[in-house]
Design a protein around this motif. Structure first.
Motif: not given
Length: 456
Positions: A231-242
């Motif tokens: 649910d974070e307003a982050w780019p998808q690659p950053e969600k996946n990285f985290a």
């Protein structure tokens, strides 16, 4: 400004410490492309790493530990051989990849000589099955994982290697993504510990998280779920990285729980670190999470951000809890430190020194100058002597000089203000390496002949 050496070199030859038990278990966890600032205990604000933060709280957090290199293969080669990249067999990524030599004593062989059970789950990268650097030839009883850097780019391969045999992953056949290899490595490592905990063991977990899958664009961070960041307003690659880092953190927590369950907690040393600095690949941007913290540079740089890595060591009752150490050391020191710990002779002809007194007694250990060289994008070198850091970006370029005690971000090149120091470090750069037919010193800024570089 003072010149701060790392203490007198006369203290280098330390005898094994009687305080250490004869045969503690050792678990060495190596993340892939995890930056100095990617863990909460190193200042990360967005990515959740509660178990690794607890590992640091219950153990020792090092602030000046260095990887063997700024990319994968030479960093792992330094860890395994005890040699820095000026003397190591493996000084860069290559295709075909360069293996460890038969006459090089590798880290797991030190354990085997001492009667340990040994296992590797994850990414090897320093020798194929038909070479002198094969996992089973270098002291591992059990191996499940990737042999090469390039194969490890895929988290959903159709097969892995189990010792010298192919290990099919049927759930990944025909492009399916049913078996996430990171999860498999963690499951198998927990199973192996349960089955082998009645005698001393060495478990090496060179995990592939959070390396990008270089074959997918634009979202090259493969992970089964982006939870808990969906649910974070982050780019998808950053969600996946985290999500990858938090998934790895959860696996470390499961391992810590198992060690306690098996009553192994107080006789097991856990070490956690990363093979080099953070990447800008697969759509991920290292600046998004401030992955290098206050450091300059990322993976493929010889500035601090490319080579300074998180390093946590935990051993209840032996290593002081909630401790922070400024001991300067590097991957090539792991082998002699382990040998010292388990009462084995330190191999001759290596660059590393034992830092066991710093680990167990919080006594600083003298360290000779640290050296790195990098064979992509031309030829670059770096050296650290005391608080002085020298970086030579190319063969025909002048040494850049930084005082790390005042300028950890390497923002102020003070070579002109201290020409005598710059000249001394220039000499150290020349004297710290031996020639290698695979990794020759270029005569100019053009790339010298060497193995074709792989996309690590």
């Amino acid at each position: 400004m003072r010149i701060s050496p790392l203490l007198a070199l006369g203290a280098l030859a330390s005898a094994p410490l009687a305080a250490a038990p004869a045969k503690p278990n050792v678990v060495f966890i190596l993340a892939d492309d995890l930056g100095y600032g990617d863990l909460g205990c190193y200042g990360q604000k967005k990515i959740q790493t509660p178990n690794l933060d607890r590992l640091a709280k219950e153990g020792m957090r090092f602030t000046q530990c260095y990887a063997g290199s700024t990319v994968c293969a030479p960093s792992r080669g330094a860890l395994m051989s005890g040699k820095h990249t000026g003397h190591a067999t493996i000084r860069g990524n290559g295709a075909p990849e360069v293996p460890l030599r038969a006459d090089e004593i590798a880290l797991p062989q030190v354990f085997k000589t001492a009667g340990y059970s040994t296992a590797l789950f994850g990414k090897w990268g320093v020798g194929g099955n038909d070479t002198t650097g094969a996992p089973n030839a270098k002291g591992f009883d059990t191996f499940l994982g990737y042999l090469t850097q390039y194969a490890a780019h895929d988290y959903y391969p159709q097969f892995l290697w189990s010792n010298k045999e192919k290990y099919p992953l049927e759930a990944n056949a025909e492009g399916k993504k049913g078996t996430y290899t990171h999860d498999l490595f963690m499951q198998e490592s927990l199973k192996w510990v349960r089955e082998n905990h009645t005698k001393p063991f060495f478990l090496y977990l060179p995990l592939t998280i959070p390396h990008a899958n270089n074959e997918e664009r634009p979202n090259g961070q493969q992970v089964p779920s982006d939870a808990p960041y969906s649910d974070e307003a982050w780019p998808q690659p950053e969600k996946n990285f985290a999500a990858m880092i938090t998934r790895m953190d959860s696996g470390v927590g499961e391992l810590m729980t198992l060690l306690k369950e098996l009553n192994l907690d107080e006789n097991t040393l856990i070490i956690f670190t990363s093979d080099n600095g953070p990447h800008n690949e697969g759509g991920h941007k290292s600046d998004f999470f401030d992955s290098n913290g206050a450091l300059r540079g990322i993976k493929r740089d010889l500035y601090e951000g490319g080579i300074r890595v998180p390093m946590i060591a935990r051993w209840p009752g032996k290593i002081k809890a909630d401790a922070t150490s400024e001991q300067v050391w590097a991957f090539w020191d792991v082998l002699p430190t382990v040998a010292d710990l388990i009462g084995q002779p330190i191999p001759q002809g290596i660059d590393g020194v034992s830092i066991l007194p710093a680990l167990l007694q919080q006594k600083p250990v003298a360290h000779p100058p640290l050296y790195w060289e990098f064979h992509e994008r031309g030829f670059s070198q770096a050296v650290r002597e005391g608080d002085w850091k020298g970086v030579k970006p190319g063969p025909k370029q002048a040494v850049q000089l930084f005082d790390l005690s005042q300028d950890i971000g390497e923002t102020n090149n003070i070579a002109m203000a201290h020409p005598e120091v710059a000249a001394r470090l220039e000499l150290l750069l020349r004297e710290s390496r031996s020639e290698s037919p695979l990794w020759p010193t270029p005569k100019n800024d053009a790339k010298a002949p060497r193995p074709v570089q792989s996309r690590e």
